[in-house]
Write a protein that holds these residues in place. Sequence first.
Motif, short mmCIF file in Angstrom:
data_model
loop_
_atom_site.label_atom_id
_atom_site.label_comp_id
_atom_site.label_asym_id
_atom_site.label_seq_id
_atom_site.Cartn_x
_atom_site.Cartn_y
_atom_site.Cartn_z
N PRO A 1 0.70 -1.30 0.13
CA PRO A 1 -0.01 0.11 -0.13
C PRO A 1 0.91 1.12 -0.05
O PRO A 1 0.36 2.35 -0.45
N PHE A 2 2.19 1.27 0.23
CA PHE A 2 2.87 2.49 0.74
C PHE A 2 2.96 3.20 -0.48
O PHE A 2 2.90 4.49 -0.26
N GLY A 3 3.21 2.83 -1.83
CA GLY A 3 3.27 3.77 -2.88
C GLY A 3 1.74 3.87 -3.29
O GLY A 3 1.37 5.13 -3.33
N TYR B 1 6.28 7.95 9.50
CA TYR B 1 5.32 8.49 10.44
C TYR B 1 5.79 8.38 11.63
O TYR B 1 6.07 9.38 12.38
N SER B 2 5.59 7.14 12.29
CA SER B 2 5.73 6.89 13.67
C SER B 2 7.18 7.08 13.97
O SER B 2 8.17 6.89 13.28
N GLU B 3 7.48 7.72 15.39
CA GLU B 3 8.74 7.92 16.09
C GLU B 3 8.63 7.06 17.43
O GLU B 3 7.46 6.90 17.98
N GLY C 1 7.95 7.12 21.00
CA GLY C 1 7.12 8.29 21.75
C GLY C 1 6.28 8.91 20.89
O GLY C 1 5.43 9.86 21.39
N SER C 2 6.36 8.83 19.62
CA SER C 2 5.06 9.54 18.91
C SER C 2 4.40 8.46 17.87
O SER C 2 4.80 8.17 16.80
N GLY C 3 3.55 7.60 18.23
CA GLY C 3 2.72 6.59 17.62
C GLY C 3 1.27 7.20 17.64
O GLY C 3 0.80 7.49 16.59
N SER C 4 0.61 6.71 18.68
CA SER C 4 -0.76 7.09 18.93
C SER C 4 -0.78 8.70 18.80
O SER C 4 -1.74 9.30 18.16
N THR D 1 10.21 4.93 13.23
CA THR D 1 10.55 3.58 13.93
C THR D 1 9.36 2.92 13.25
O THR D 1 8.37 3.45 12.67
N TRP D 2 9.31 1.46 13.29
CA TRP D 2 8.26 0.54 12.96
C TRP D 2 8.25 0.79 11.42
O TRP D 2 7.20 0.40 10.86
N THR D 3 9.30 0.99 10.48
CA THR D 3 9.07 1.14 9.24
C THR D 3 9.14 0.07 8.36
O THR D 3 10.07 -0.45 8.29
N THR D 4 8.00 -0.40 7.99
CA THR D 4 7.51 -1.65 7.39
C THR D 4 8.28 -1.43 5.97
O THR D 4 8.47 -0.94 5.15
N LEU D 5 9.22 -2.79 6.01
CA LEU D 5 9.83 -3.23 4.86
C LEU D 5 10.74 -2.02 4.15
O LEU D 5 10.98 -2.08 3.09
N GLU E 1 10.62 -7.55 9.37
CA GLU E 1 9.56 -6.91 8.68
C GLU E 1 9.77 -5.36 8.92
O GLU E 1 9.32 -4.44 8.09
N VAL E 2 10.17 -4.88 10.17
CA VAL E 2 10.07 -3.46 10.31
C VAL E 2 11.33 -2.98 10.78
O VAL E 2 12.24 -3.91 10.98
N ASN E 3 11.54 -1.63 10.85
CA ASN E 3 13.04 -1.13 10.98
C ASN E 3 13.04 0.09 11.78
O ASN E 3 11.74 0.80 11.83
N TYR F 1 -0.79 -1.85 14.05
CA TYR F 1 -0.54 -0.98 12.93
C TYR F 1 -1.78 0.00 12.26
O TYR F 1 -2.85 -0.55 12.75
N GLY F 2 -1.47 0.78 11.74
CA GLY F 2 -2.59 1.92 11.27
C GLY F 2 -3.42 2.44 12.04
O GLY F 2 -4.49 2.67 11.98
N GLY F 3 -2.71 2.46 13.31
CA GLY F 3 -3.43 3.33 14.35
C GLY F 3 -4.04 2.07 15.23
O GLY F 3 -4.72 1.27 14.61
N SER F 4 -3.61 2.13 16.44
CA SER F 4 -4.14 0.97 17.37
C SER F 4 -5.62 0.88 17.71
O SER F 4 -6.49 1.89 17.29
#
Length: 396
Positions: free
Chosen positions: A91-93, A128-130, A132-135, A158-162, A210-212, A378-381
């Motif tokens: 979906p990312f692109g 997007y996510s960092e 301390g900055s998710g939700s 963080t949590w940067t998928t693929l 899967e994430v980075n 993911y995608g907002g808890s």
Amino acid sequence: MDLNYSAEDEAFRAQVRTFLAENLPADLQEKVRGHLRLAKEDYVRWHKIVAKQGWAAPAWPAEYGGPGWNAVQRHIWEDECARAGTPPILPFGVNMVAPVIMAFGNEAQKAHYLPRILNCDDWWCQGYSEPGSGSDLASLKTTAVRDGEHYIVNGQKTWTTLGQHADMIFCLVRTDPSVRKQEGISFLLIDMKSPGVTVRPIIMLDEEHEVNEVFFDNVKVPVQNLIGQENKGWTYAKYLLGHERTGIAAVGRSKRELLFLKRLALRQQKDGKPLLDDPAFAAKVANIEIELMALEVTVLRTIAQEHQAPGPQASVLKVRGSEIQQMLAELMVEALGPAALPFDPAYLEGESEHAAGGDAEAAPLAAYYFNLRKTSIYGGSNEIQKNIIAQMILGL
Ligand SMILES: Cc1cc2nc3c(=O)[nH]c(=O)nc-3n(C[C@H](O)[C@H](O)[C@H](O)COP(=O)(O)OP(=O)(O)OC[C@H]3O[C@@H](n4cnc5c(N)ncnc54)[C@H](O)[C@@H]3O)c2cc1C
């Protein structure tokens, strides 16, 4: 509201089935149906096959290369792909950054990026996510400071998928720290090969990479990579998240997994009879099937209002869809009992032909179960989605 498919819809479904029967490579289908892991080449190969047919971006307007399908046709496409067991079009692109570029990008950005996204020439990831900055995403701290014709970017995602495969990352960055937090954010496209970008793997519960984490250390980004206006990035970010949550219900995939679960439960024996004949287990399967049918009808109701932008009802689809995916995986593991215990990374990665324990259907399922824990985060808890439902749908 008529939720039945028309004769034209059924003809379209037949056309899609023929395409999939003729074009989906057997090795990819086997991996997807067998819960094995996909490599970058697998995703790209399938994307390019679909792009050649002109179907890689079902929701795009025809002027940018979309097939001109209506919402029901898009749903049928998703449903049939899931049924067949195709790799996903990531979906990312296609579904995330492209709609933002179409809506808020300039002509040069559209001309450069959109054809490359359509053909999977660039692999995109979402920054997007960092920590301390998710939700509370608007609290993000990665900065971009204007310096002549560049921004200088510093910070961490963080949590940067693929992201380990990515050519490009779309990032939310802070361009004005002096104003209300939502008003100082910009939307920046960053080349992952830029000096100062470091990608570090995060290994998940199922030992998959899967994430980075992605670090930016004085990364120079040309100002022409800014989307829209500086400090208006929060508006674009929210626009994108609406698109992210609609596809997340994954009804088609859950229908395929339900069939798989039933097959497992027919195969497994309890007291000399198939487990599926056990009333307690059969009741659990029936319960999921009912929930899934209800979700599918809810998806169809949402589709019926196709001219409205995806609203808070997307949150309902996300919560229920992710819960059902997790319940299915739980029941698969329950059906197998001790046979679900083997963990065989080499088999999962396609490096070994023989599964630990000798049961090819069972061997990937413990990892699959653990992997799906992510869907409610993911995608907002799901807790955050429930807050949205409470406030915006129920008016609480
Ligand atoms: C597998 C995976 C892939 C991901 N991929 C990406 C990606 O590609 N790009 C990207 O940018 N991000 C990605 N994410 C990040 C994801 O969006 C965040 O993990 C998510 O938004 C939650 O943020 P957090 O992890 O910081 O948790 P937190 O926000 O710290 O939340 C921790 C817990 O508190 C709960 N909580 C927080 N606030 C509230 C509240 N107000 N009310 C009730 N409960 C609350 C949450 O529901 C959660 O249970 C991914 C995450 C995962 C797990």
